[in-house]
Design an enzyme around this catalytic site. Structure first.
Site, short mmCIF file in Angstrom:
data_model
loop_
_atom_site.label_atom_id
_atom_site.label_comp_id
_atom_site.label_asym_id
_atom_site.label_seq_id
_atom_site.Cartn_x
_atom_site.Cartn_y
_atom_site.Cartn_z
N TYR A 97 59.33 9.83 -1.23
CA TYR A 97 60.72 8.54 -1.35
C TYR A 97 61.71 9.76 -1.31
O TYR A 97 62.85 10.08 -2.10
CB TYR A 97 60.33 8.36 -2.70
CG TYR A 97 58.67 7.93 -3.13
CD1 TYR A 97 58.18 7.17 -2.49
CD2 TYR A 97 58.83 7.38 -4.80
CE1 TYR A 97 56.82 6.33 -2.15
CE2 TYR A 97 57.54 7.17 -4.44
CZ TYR A 97 56.17 6.27 -3.81
OH TYR A 97 55.37 5.78 -3.95
N HIS A 122 48.44 11.46 -2.42
CA HIS A 122 49.45 10.38 -1.88
C HIS A 122 48.69 10.02 -0.07
O HIS A 122 49.03 10.62 0.28
CB HIS A 122 50.98 10.94 -2.33
CG HIS A 122 51.76 9.07 -2.32
ND1 HIS A 122 53.19 9.74 -1.67
CD2 HIS A 122 51.77 8.11 -2.14
CE1 HIS A 122 53.70 8.89 -1.49
NE2 HIS A 122 52.86 7.91 -1.46
#
Length: 336
Positions: free
Chosen positions: A62, A146
């Site tokens: 992010y 992830h």
């Protein structure tokens, strides 16, 4: 542990980690799609704390670490026992020349680093160490693999055992996997001893995929589910032409369903946002719902909508019209 205003918490699987039922998803404050100033991001995080949100989810992905740095700065000085932080491994950041931006990956930040897929034990430890440095913490509470969609063999062979070792060593409290699909998440639930899965965009008012396999299996095996993307990346927050659904423009048929849901919610005296959040939270396997707010006002609205009751008559109508599946759980006390 409860947050301000007595925010409810849930335990993640068999771990000792408890998370607030409403959590803060850190993608947006990593400058997802458009830039935010540090002050704007900090205001959103401060609002989350005021609203009783005590779980903060982030990832190196992010904003190339920007989300982690901002969350770390906002939590600095807060009592460490009063909040939980989750981050992710699998995308290791390596320095780059910094030329250009990262918008090709969705983030309005300088391209100071590049992402390297790495689910090896060494890569996971290095990635986690870098995350702790950015967060300015000595530990995180939850670590997820992830998006291992295209790296299943490595994730199961190397990544999961590495997380299991970190948990056994007490480095992290709970381990899991975060993805935008249900099939591999269900496989992790069946074949490993994870505590939690983070399921993004696959259990919403518009997408019920997780109801078929993931949620029943998680409930049977005592694995907790965190739901991300309750608004399907924007459409269920404000359905209109051009709104995003799964990070792209919503197809006409999906937009039409969202508008039908909104009209029904408003006719029953509530909002589509409240209905969307309540639907996600109602399944007994769901420990919490993450909201990716960009501003203090958005955070406050999400907290208000999350706390709002949804009339039982609305759930009955949504079932009768086929807008939600007949067997989908609805909030206790609001049952149709």
């Amino acid at each position: 542990m409860t947050g301000a205003g007595g925010a409810a918490t849930s335990r993640l699987g068999r771990s000792a980690v408890r998370v607030s039922r409403l959590g803060f998803g850190g993608g947006a404050i990593g400058n997802l799609y458009a830039p935010l100033t540090d002050e704007q991001a900090h205001a959103a995080l401060d609002a989350a704390w005021r609203c009783g949100i005590r779980h903060f989810d982030t990832a190196p992905h992010y904003g190339l670490g920007l989300s982690e740095r901002r969350i770390g700065a906002a939590l600095a000085g807060r009592p460490r026992a009063e909040y939980t932080v989750g981050t992710k491994v699998g995308r290791r950041l390596e320095p780059a020349d910094g030329a250009g931006d990262d918008l090709a990956n969705g983030f309005a930040v300088p391209a100071t680093h590049r992402r390297v897929w790495d689910f090896t034990a060494d890569g996971i430890r290095r990635t986690l160490e870098a995350s702790l440095e950015r967060l300015a913490l000595d530990r995180v509470d939850v670590v997820h693999l992830h998006d291992p969609d295209d790296h299943a063999e490595e994730a199961f062979r190397d990544g999961y055992p590495a997380l299991e070792r970190l948990r056994s060593e007490g480095v992290v409290g709970a381990i899991g996997v975060g993805m935008n699909q249900t099939e591999m998440l269900t496989r992790f639930v069946r074949d490993t001893d994870i505590d939690v899965v983070l399921c993004a965009n696959r259990y919403t008012l518009l997408d019920h995929a997780a109801l078929t396999d993931l949620l029943p299996e998680a409930q049977r095996r005592g694995v907790s589910v965190l739901v991300g993307g309750a608004f399907n990346s924007g459409l269920l927050a404000d359905p209109k032409p051009g709104a995003t659904y799964d990070y792209a423009a919503a197809p006409p048929d999906v937009l039409e369903r969202a508008l039908r849901l909104k009209e029904a919610a408003e006719r029953h005296g509530t909002t589509l946002r409240a209905c969307a959040l309540a639907f996600c939270a109602a399944h007994p396997a769901v420990a919490g719902v993450l909201v990716g707010a960009r501003s203090a006002a958005e955070v406050e609205d999400c907290a208000e909508q999350f706390a709002a009751p949804v009339p039982a008559a609305l759930w009955a109508e949504l079932r009768a019209t086929g807008l939600i599946p007949p067997g989908a759980p609805v909030p206790a006390g609001d049952r149709a």
